[in-house]
Write an enzyme that holds these catalytic residues in place. Structure first.
Site, PDB file in Angstrom:
ATOM      1  N   ARG A  95     -10.609   0.358   6.799  1.00 16.23           N
ATOM      2  CA  ARG A  95     -10.312   1.496   7.676  1.00 16.23           C
ATOM      3  C   ARG A  95     -10.785   2.786   7.010  1.00 16.23           C
ATOM      4  NH1 ARG A  95      -6.126  -0.019  11.431  1.00 16.23           N
ATOM      5  NH2 ARG A  95      -5.626  -2.178  10.975  1.00 16.23           N
ATOM      6  N   THR A 145      -3.375  -1.443   4.234  1.00 16.72           N
ATOM      7  CA  THR A 145      -3.842  -2.046   5.481  1.00 16.72           C
ATOM      8  C   THR A 145      -2.800  -1.840   6.582  1.00 16.72           C
ATOM      9  OG1 THR A 145      -4.617  -4.083   6.549  1.00 16.72           O
ATOM     10  CG2 THR A 145      -2.836  -4.317   4.954  1.00 16.72           C
ATOM     11  N   ALA A 146      -3.245  -1.876   7.795  1.00 15.79           N
ATOM     12  CA  ALA A 146      -2.321  -1.903   8.932  1.00 15.79           C
ATOM     13  C   ALA A 146      -2.542  -3.181   9.729  1.00 15.79           C
ATOM     14  CB  ALA A 146      -2.495  -0.670   9.813  1.00 15.79           C
ATOM     15  N   SER A 147      -3.160  -4.151   9.087  1.00 15.91           N
ATOM     16  CA  SER A 147      -3.385  -5.475   9.677  1.00 15.91           C
ATOM     17  C   SER A 147      -4.034  -5.394  11.052  1.00 15.91           C
ATOM     18  CB  SER A 147      -2.073  -6.258   9.738  1.00 15.91           C
ATOM     19  OG  SER A 147      -1.552  -6.443   8.465  1.00 15.91           O
ATOM     20  N   HIS A 148      -3.337  -5.889  12.042  1.00 22.86           N
ATOM     21  CA  HIS A 148      -3.870  -6.028  13.399  1.00 22.86           C
ATOM     22  C   HIS A 148      -3.724  -4.761  14.242  1.00 22.86           C
ATOM     23  CE1 HIS A 148       0.405  -6.825  13.484  1.00 22.86           C
ATOM     24  NE2 HIS A 148       0.386  -6.390  14.736  1.00 22.86           N
TER      25      HIS A 148
END
Length: 163
Positions: free
Chosen positions: A50, A98-101
């Site tokens: 990201r 991270t914010a994954s999905h």
């Protein structure tokens, strides 16, 4: 610092620049340093791709280094590689930016002690330390180390052994 609504039962997550800031990442690292304890010295940190991940990584890492932790940067990796690296490098803890999905405007931090994600109770302690600004002590006389390493080939071998 942002509101504590960024704290979930197993990670920290929010819209970057609105709910979660670089300053928050720094403060979360200081709180995490307190949660993992004084004897803990080696923390592995990874991040996703990201646009906000490098800035959050830099501030999170700065917080760890200020508390005397030894930080190993495993680079841009998926979350399973971070968990693998934490075990493979025999680290005391790990953090994945991270914010994954979630959509691209989100980001967050997944945290673990040794190879286990922080428990709900530990996440609550982290949130309370963050909210109360009760952080790990900044070590002015400690030489901290930031090193970069890759575990990509070891992880690939590990995955092949599983199939």
């Amino acid at each position: 610092m942002s509101a504590t609504n960024i704290f979930g039962s197993y990670d920290v997550r929010g819209v970057y620049g609105k709910d979660l800031s670089d300053e928050d990442a720094h403060a979360i690292a200081l709180a995490f340093a307190k949660i993992v304890g004084k004897k803990t010295v080696k923390i592995v940190v990874g991040r996703d791709n990201r646009l906000s991940s490098p800035a959050l990584f830099n501030e999170f890492t700065r917080g760890l280094l200020e508390t005397g932790k030894q930080v190993t940067d495993v680079g841009v990796v998926p979350t399973p590689v971070l968990y693998y690296a934490t075990a493979f490098l025999n680290a005391d803890g790990g953090a994945m930016i991270t914010a994954s999905h979630n959509p691209a405007e989100y980001n967050g931090i997944k945290l673990c002690k040794q190879t286990m994600p922080l428990s709900t109770k530990e996440m609550k302690k982290l949130e309370q330390a963050f909210a109360g600004k009760k952080f790990g002590k900044i070590q002015k006389d400690v030489i901290s180390v930031l090193k970069t390493t890759s575990v990509d080939s070891e992880y690939a071998k590990h995955v092949r052994l599983l199939t």
